[in-house]
Write a protein that holds these residues in place. Structure first.
Motif, short mmCIF file in Angstrom:
data_model
loop_
_atom_site.label_atom_id
_atom_site.label_comp_id
_atom_site.label_asym_id
_atom_site.label_seq_id
_atom_site.Cartn_x
_atom_site.Cartn_y
_atom_site.Cartn_z
N GLY A 229 89.63 54.17 20.03
CA GLY A 229 89.21 53.26 18.96
C GLY A 229 89.91 53.57 17.65
N ARG B 213 82.63 57.50 19.80
CA ARG B 213 82.38 56.52 20.87
C ARG B 213 81.25 57.00 21.77
NH1 ARG B 213 86.00 51.98 21.56
NH2 ARG B 213 86.78 51.80 19.46
N SER B 214 80.85 56.14 22.72
CA SER B 214 79.77 56.53 23.63
C SER B 214 80.20 57.75 24.45
CB SER B 214 79.47 55.37 24.58
OG SER B 214 80.52 55.28 25.53
N VAL C 128 82.94 57.11 27.14
CA VAL C 128 84.28 56.84 26.60
C VAL C 128 84.86 58.15 26.06
CG1 VAL C 128 85.60 55.56 24.86
CG2 VAL C 128 83.72 54.44 26.05
N GLN D 82 82.74 49.67 28.16
CA GLN D 82 82.12 50.21 26.94
C GLN D 82 83.14 50.28 25.80
OE1 GLN D 82 80.16 53.97 27.80
NE2 GLN D 82 79.59 53.24 29.82
N ALA D 83 84.37 50.70 26.14
CA ALA D 83 85.41 50.80 25.11
C ALA D 83 85.71 49.41 24.56
CB ALA D 83 86.67 51.44 25.68
N ALA E 164 82.91 48.18 22.34
CA ALA E 164 82.93 48.89 21.05
C ALA E 164 84.01 48.32 20.13
CB ALA E 164 83.16 50.38 21.27
N SER E 165 85.20 48.00 20.70
CA SER E 165 86.25 47.47 19.80
C SER E 165 85.95 46.05 19.37
CB SER E 165 87.66 47.61 20.37
OG SER E 165 87.66 47.59 21.74
#
Ligand code: RET
Length: 234
Positions: free
Chosen positions: A85, A153-154, A157, A223-224, A227-228
């Protein structure tokens, strides 16, 4: 490399999420560029002999490696950076350092030592040192800035990022070692055959191995990607 390219195309073919597609597209190009580059070297294109200022000749310098690395290493960093990210400035810095590393490495591979007071061997090793300088700063960026961003991040990730980052650190560090002990570095502690096999194993692991670990983790890519998307919407 060709099989890897085909596998990555197949793995990404059903993907509809644009953010996730980015990873598949980048990783497919990494393997594809390498497949073409290896085919060119197999054909004897991309190889030249370099005559050093002291009259010795290095028979087989594969400059095609560097054109491969010039495109594929920034793409690998882009994969890693997007997963973490990272913002544009961080990505640009990483890629700039990487290009500096590959270009100065290529100069070292082609340097004849003519026109300088240094011996040909010392000239080439000096360029290796400059390239290593870029590499060390690049590694520093990976473990400091990029890891810092990824930590936000989570858990999944961040952990996939950690695995891939460590793979990059270990595999990439082997390249300058093979270079300096091989024919390019003029130390000739290992012969051309061993050097070629080592680079091939490293290239396969750093591209296709890396790609499989990244792309098989679909949930983590999900998930990535979300998030973005959330970051872009902010
Ligand atoms: C060179 C030259 C001398 C110094 C350094 C080098 C580093 C090369 C690296 C290459 C990585 C290639 C990859 C390829 C494909 O997957 C150019 C050998 C530091 C780190 C990962």
């Amino acid at each position: 490399m060709a099989l890897g390219t085909i596998a990555f195309i197949a793995m990404g073919s059903g993907e509809t999420n644009e953010r996730k597609q980015e990873f598949f597209i980048i990783t497919t190009f990494i393997a594809g560029i390498a497949a073409v580059s290896y085919f060119s070297m197999y054909q004897g294109f991309g190889v030249l002999s370099v005559e050093l200022a002291d009259g010795t000749t290095l028979d087989r310098i594969y400059w095609a490696r560097y054109t491969d690395w010039l495109f594929t290493t920034p793409l690998l960093l882009l994969d890693l950076g997007l997963l973490a990210g990272a913002d544009r400035n961080t990505l640009a810095t990483l890629i700039g350092l990487d290009v500096g590393m590959i270009v100065t490495g290529l100069v070292g591979a082609l340097a004849t030592g003519g026109g300088s007071s240094l011996s040909p061997g010392a000239t080439r090793i000096a360029w290796w040192g400059i390239s290593c300088g870029f590499f060390v700063v690049l590694l520093y960026y990976l473990v400091s800035t990029l890891s810092g961003v990824a930590a936000q991040r989570s858990g999944d990730v961040a952990s996939l990022f950690g695995t891939l980052r460590n793979l990059v650190i270990v595999l990439w560090t082997a390249y300058p070692i093979v270079w300096i002990i091989g024919t390019e570095g003029t130390l000739n502690l290992i012969g051309l055959g061993v050097e070629t096999v080592l680079f091939m194993v490293l290239d396969l692991s750093a591209k296709v191995g890396f790609g499989f670990i990244l792309l098989r983790s679909r949930d983590v890519l999900d998930q990535a990607a979300s998030a973005s998307e959330a970051a872009a919407a902010d």
